[in-house]
Design a protein around this motif. Sequence first.
Motif, PDB file in Angstrom:
ATOM      1  N   LYS A 194       0.826  -1.207   0.000  1.00 51.47           N
ATOM      2  CA  LYS A 194       0.000   0.000   0.000  1.00 51.47           C
ATOM      3  C   LYS A 194       0.862   1.261   0.000  1.00 51.47           C
ATOM      4  N   ALA A 198       1.885   1.803  -3.404  1.00 47.72           N
ATOM      5  CA  ALA A 198       0.789   2.389  -4.183  1.00 47.72           C
ATOM      6  C   ALA A 198       0.748   3.903  -3.998  1.00 47.72           C
ATOM      7  N   ARG A 244       3.565   5.318  -5.989  1.00 50.97           N
ATOM      8  CA  ARG A 244       3.259   5.303  -7.424  1.00 50.97           C
ATOM      9  C   ARG A 244       2.438   6.522  -7.816  1.00 50.97           C
ATOM     10  N   ASP A 245       1.348   6.752  -7.080  1.00 49.18           N
ATOM     11  CA  ASP A 245       0.464   7.854  -7.437  1.00 49.18           C
ATOM     12  C   ASP A 245       1.166   9.202  -7.278  1.00 49.18           C
ATOM     13  N   ASP A 262      -5.249   1.799  -2.124  1.00 49.19           N
ATOM     14  CA  ASP A 262      -5.755   0.704  -2.967  1.00 49.19           C
ATOM     15  C   ASP A 262      -4.584  -0.185  -3.380  1.00 49.19           C
ATOM     16  N   ARG A 292      -3.392  -0.575  -6.960  1.00 49.07           N
ATOM     17  CA  ARG A 292      -2.513   0.412  -7.572  1.00 49.07           C
ATOM     18  C   ARG A 292      -1.061  -0.042  -7.541  1.00 49.07           C
ATOM     19  N   TYR A 293      -0.745  -0.923  -6.607  1.00 43.39           N
ATOM     20  CA  TYR A 293       0.578  -1.549  -6.605  1.00 43.39           C
ATOM     21  C   TYR A 293       0.623  -2.717  -7.578  1.00 43.39           C
ATOM     22  N   SER A 349      -0.919  -3.336 -10.173  1.00 45.52           N
ATOM     23  CA  SER A 349      -1.047  -2.997 -11.597  1.00 45.52           C
ATOM     24  C   SER A 349       0.148  -2.213 -12.141  1.00 45.52           C
TER      25      SER A 349
END
Length: 432
Positions: free
Chosen positions: A217, A220, A223-224, A298, A301-302, A304
């Motif tokens: 998480k 994620a 990433r964002d 989410d 999000r990791y 993917s």
Amino acid sequence: MPTPSQSSQAIPSPQVLAAAWEKAHSKELPVPPLVRHGDVEKHLKALREKAPDLFQLEVVGHSVEGRALYHLSLGTGARHVLLWSQMHGDEPTATTALLDFFEYVRTHRQEPWVARMLGALTLHAVPLLNPDGAERFQRRNAQGIDINRDALALQTPEARALKGLRDRLQPFIGFNLHNQGWRHAVGRTGRPASISVLAAAFDEKRSDNPGRLLAKKVCAVIRDTVEALAPGQVGRYDDSFETRAFGDNMTRWGTPSVLIETGAWTSLPPDEPLVRLNFVALATALDALATGRAEQADIARYESIPENNSSGLVHLLLNDVGLFGAGGRPFTADVGIAVTREVRRQGGQLVLDHVGKVEELGDLRTLGAIEKVEGAGLFAVPLAGRAVKQGDTLQLEKPAQVELGQPAELMLLKPLEPAGTFRVERIIRFDG
């Protein structure tokens, strides 16, 4: 544990943090590959002197050659976070990013989000774990051992210091900060993997437990954050279990580890934008842990994030260029040029060079590139001396062959009349 709804003020956006980095970044530090133990030591001691109520500084060990291994801590929270950088001496980007982040915290400690983070967490950092390797700009330590493969044998003093610190602190999460080669691409997109993340596995089955799920998480969140500044430039590192590695064993010991690997950028030199990305990623991830926002992320999000393609990128790709083969016979192919960096001493000073090499020849349509040149109608040949410049006309009766592994010192030539006459359209050279 605070929840997102309880936070009094959200952390600034990635764009605002990126702008704030400009002021926090130390202009006294050289570019990351030239940062040495003395630079880090001076910077850490200055932080401690400027804010003794905020920073604690201790020596947790010494390198093979006797350089102090520093542990900087700050914050009063019950949950401890451990961050370590440059266990590989030639992977320096995050060391500078950590120093910049601590300077930002020092000068912005009254901001609500910073105060909240310091109250919720206690941060512990070893900004330079392999100072002997950094001195040589090499991966391994002075014994010739890869510290990141010494988590179990503990034959290096640097590994023993890191393991001892983890055992003493029992941090609930760790950040393992590295650099990866500039040929890593984001899947098959052809985009550079400027930041790759990984929630380290703790067994061969790559099982999940609450700690590893939290690490996913946090990835994620990173990433964002990074994609807000560098769209499409986040990759996912290979999560195969490595039984000797620190990240994997940290997770197994109870400190789930977030790996951040810094890769290539879209231009040269890459240092400032990559340090900035690390700064913003770390600030946002730590805020997410302090507020509880990380637990709400989410996990898809990791999952993917496209996996790293470790040989999917070159710096310069010459498409459909003419080449001269054995016996001078011409043919058409693509040429892939990769760039690395080397540190050398010149007149008592450290000098950083970009080094280009021809690493790919043939049909390279599956490769991404920082720069692509359409070479139809042109020939590529080795550079004929440093005096040659763009626009020169050359007579070449037997043009030389471009070969794999040779330095990327090339000329792009346009054939003219009479036969054997060429005009220099471009000089390709990577140095300085």
